[in-house]
Design a protein around this motif. Structure first.
Motif, PDB file in Angstrom:
ATOM      1  N   UNK A 332       7.028  -2.810   5.673  1.00  0.00           N
ATOM      2  CA  UNK A 332       5.875  -3.333   5.614  1.00  0.00           C
ATOM      3  C   UNK A 332       4.854  -2.289   4.558  1.00  0.00           C
ATOM      4  N   UNK A 333       3.550  -2.424   4.719  1.00  0.00           N
ATOM      5  CA  UNK A 333       2.583  -1.645   3.744  1.00  0.00           C
ATOM      6  C   UNK A 333       1.996  -0.752   4.731  1.00  0.00           C
ATOM      7  N   UNK A 334       1.885   0.547   4.148  1.00  0.00           N
ATOM      8  CA  UNK A 334       1.226   1.707   4.889  1.00  0.00           C
ATOM      9  C   UNK A 334      -0.148   1.977   4.218  1.00  0.00           C
ATOM     10  N   UNK A 335      -0.777   2.737   4.970  1.00  0.00           N
ATOM     11  CA  UNK A 335      -2.158   3.198   4.451  1.00  0.00           C
ATOM     12  C   UNK A 335      -2.055   4.056   3.132  1.00  0.00           C
ATOM     13  N   UNK A 336      -1.045   4.850   2.938  1.00  0.00           N
ATOM     14  CA  UNK A 336      -1.025   5.537   1.775  1.00  0.00           C
ATOM     15  C   UNK A 336      -0.870   4.475   0.423  1.00  0.00           C
TER      16      UNK A 336
END
Length: 677
Positions: A332-336
């Motif tokens: 997935x895609x994280x906050x960073x």
């Protein structure tokens, strides 16, 4: 096998080892090429660490890492964790289980047992770490591990032969523990063709473990006895980046969960029929008969364990979820990752500002070196005496390169606003960046943030939390059947709102309470909603007290019943009076109606009698005609009066009918009062 002998791998073991390591090597190369450099940089950004490869330009000297992304990660992480565990219970069980052997199943007991076991195994702490790594790297990964643990319970035992005396000590009890171990994405390998753990041909977890744990597994019969040696050269597998990694007494362990050819596990004759379906030189031959297995390899060359999946549901003990959805991909895609570009822009602006300060504010001197004393070490510091051969004004000259632009920090602040916008978080003052400060603008901005948090929460619940609880329950049913009956339980997540969402709902409740006022009948419901969303430690006690206050008072109920009975008696008395009056009115009306009907006949008879009496002699005929005409006029007048009387009587009769309708209404009221409405 003697104690000093090691296990000798068979040909099937060698082929299995080659099959697993070959696939894992290809998966590792693909992951390292596409994701490993980003993972390492994401970790440095979150921890505020600088590395030479993070330079924005060659002349950059500042090593500052601004905390904007750190704040965004911690804000989102805290909000999700509050949404999951803020209300205490984070799951529920549907109460639709059927009885087993005619014994009812207490759902609440099973739920309480699961909560107690999860608390003892520190599931919350493990999930906290998994969710934090999901915010940093974009994917949260956990490995479910089943262990047999020994627990010590304080106890007393009677001493044989000594009455009334007991020994105080502890009792050792075995316990099945189901734990979830956080897995760093840097240690996770998977089939790139799959979009989920179950969709992949296999997944693997590689990490360094202490050699004593591997030896302990050999002694307990979990692993095969092989001539293992410490090995710790690959720093990419370490959980964190350090200046110097500890390399002693470590073993590189790779645990593979997935499909392998059945013939590599067991050389059975029945496998030949499946294998012979394809030619030996066909690629499909290697993938013709696969079975779920668990394979453990040490130091890339020692096969410690190889067996078919031992779990009754044949499920893989690995879970993963996306912090933010990336379609058709496991990772997935994280906050960073969301904040990456703005973080680099903020760091570039701040570092350039600091580098500029070093050139414009630090003291720099130009000098005539030929007029300084021989061997002099030139330094500028407070109180230092500088020796020169001649006039210092002619030998020394202070100077600086340009001026520092104060707009750098303002630009960095704008970049920070865009970073918060990309991550959907709040700034350090708790205000929404660039949102209208009126009530409507704030409500819209906070509502948008809550929706973004709910997307992550839904991913976590559906892909990680509920599957983990189900897998844990299945393992308890398999290995601890005395405490957990084998039933198909349906688990429901109860985590819905984080602290920001609850505070937002609190404001809505308070605004509704101010609008309706303290005398509204829904006041107890509003107060209960406010207390339920609050963070007070004693909110459950307050809710119980509020429910007790809202419960009906027996004395008040008795008083109300007495008042209803008195009202019923008064209504019955009033109805009786009205009934008597109505009957009298009906009798009088009947009498008047009869008299009115007889009156014309009586008048006519009197008129006829009067016309024949006292007639004058000689003029009887004329006098009689005259009296007849007068009598006709009188009869017409009496008839008119009679008709008007009849009209009055009809009006009175209609009034009596209205009184009858009122009586019916009073009868209905009497019934309602009698029923206690």
């Amino acid at each position: 096998m003697e104690a000093n002998e090691f296990y000798e791998p068979t040909e099937g073991d060698k082929e299995l080892l080659a099959f697993v390591t070959d696939h894992c090597d290809r998966w590792r190369d693909w992951r390292d090429t596409n994701f490993l450099p980003s993972y390492l940089e994401y970790e440095r950004i979150f921890r505020g660490q600088w590395a030479a490869e993070d330079k924005m330009r060659e002349s950059e000297r500042s090593k500052l890492v601004t905390p904007a992304t750190q704040q965004a990660v911690e804000t989102r992480h805290a909000e999700i964790m509050e949404a999951i565990f803020g209300q205490g219970e984070f799951f529920d069980i549907e109460d639709d289980l059927q009885d087993i052997n005619k014994n009812p199943i207490d759902v609440e007991v099973i739920k309480a047992q699961l909560m107690e076991d999860f608390k003892q195994d520190k599931i919350r702490k493990s999930i906290d770490q998994i969710e934090l790594m999901a915010e940093i790297y974009g994917t949260g990964i956990g490995e479910i591990v089943v262990k047999m643990e020994k627990t010590f319970v304080p106890a007393t035992q009677a001493i044989p032969g000594q009455m009334g005396q007991a020994a105080i000590g502890v009792i050792e009890k075995p316990r099945i523990a189901v734990k979830i171990v956080p897995v760093n994405p840097k240690n996770f390998l998977f089939d790139p063709n799959g979009t989920s753990v179950d969709d992949c041909m296999g997944v693997a977890i590689e990490k360094y473990v202490s050699i004593h744990k591997v030896v302990e597994g050999m002694e307990r019969g979990i692993y095969r006895k092989v001539n293992i040696q410490p090995a710790g050269e690959d720093t990419d597998l370490e959980p964190t980046q350090e200046i110097s990694q500890y390399e002693s007494d470590k073993v590189r362990l790779l645990t593979y969960y997935g499909l392998v050819p059945r013939e590599y596990l067991k050389n059975l004759e029945e496998n030949k029929e499946v294998a012979d379906l394809f030619p030996d030189d066909s690629v499909a031959d290697e993938y013709s008969d696969l079975v779920e297995a668990i394979v453990v390899i040490a130091n890339e060359g020692y096969l410690l364990k190889a067996e078919e999946n031992p779990y009754m549901m044949k499920d893989r003990p690995v879970l993963s979820y996306q912090d933010d959805t990336v379609p058709n991909r496991l990772l997935g895609r994280g906050t960073v990752e969301k904040a990456y570009n703005m973080q680099k822009a903020i760091d570039a602006e701040v570092r350039s500002h600091l580098d500029s300060l070093a050139l414009t504010t630090a003291p720099m001197m130009a000098m005539d070196a030929t007029r300084l004393p021989r061997g002099a070490k030139f330094e500028v510091k407070p109180g230092k005496a500088i020796l020169t051969n001649g006039n210092p004004n002619e030998i020394l000259f202070p100077f600086k390169f340009g001026n520092t632009d104060g707009a750098n920090l303002a630009t960095a602040k704008d970049f920070e606003r865009m970073l918060l916008q990309s991550t959907g978080t709040l700034d350090s003052q708790g205000m929404v960046s660039q949102a209208a400060r009126d009530a409507g603008g704030m409500s819209m901005a906070v509502a948008t943030i809550i929706k973004k948090y709910k997307r992550t929460l839904v991913n976590f619940q559906e892909d990680f939390l509920i599957p983990f609880i189900q897998k844990a329950a299945f393992r308890y049913m398999q290995f601890d059947p005395e405490r957990y009956p084998s039933v198909d339980m349906k688990f429901i997540p109860t985590a819905t709102l984080g602290i920001i969402a609850r505070e937002y709902e609190q404001q809505q409740f308070i605004g509704l309470l101010q609008t309706l006022g303290p005398n509204t009948p829904v006041l107890p419901l509003l107060l209960k909603g406010i207390l339920s969303n609050s963070s007070l430690t004693n909110r459950y006690e307050l809710i119980a007290a509020l429910e007790q206050m809202a419960a009906p008072n027996p004395e008040a109920q008795q008083m109300q019943q007495m008042q209803q009975q008195l009202a019923l008696q008064a209504a019955q008395a009033q109805i009786a009076v009205q009934t008597t009056q109505a009957e009298q009115n009906r009798a009088e009306a009947t009498k008047l109606m009869t008299e009115a009907q007889l009156m014309p006949q009586e008048v006519q008879a009197k008129v006829i009698a009067s016309t024949t009496k006292n007639l004058p002699a000689g003029a009887e005929s004329q006098e009689f005609d005259k009296r007849v005409k007068i009598a006709e006029l009188m009869l017409k007048e009496a008839d008119i009066k009679n008709k008007s009387k009849i009209v009055e009587l009809q009006m009175a009769e209609k009034q009596n009918k209205v009184s009858g309708m009122e009586q019916d209404f009073l009868d209905e009221l009497t019934k309602e009062l009698g029923n206690g409405r």
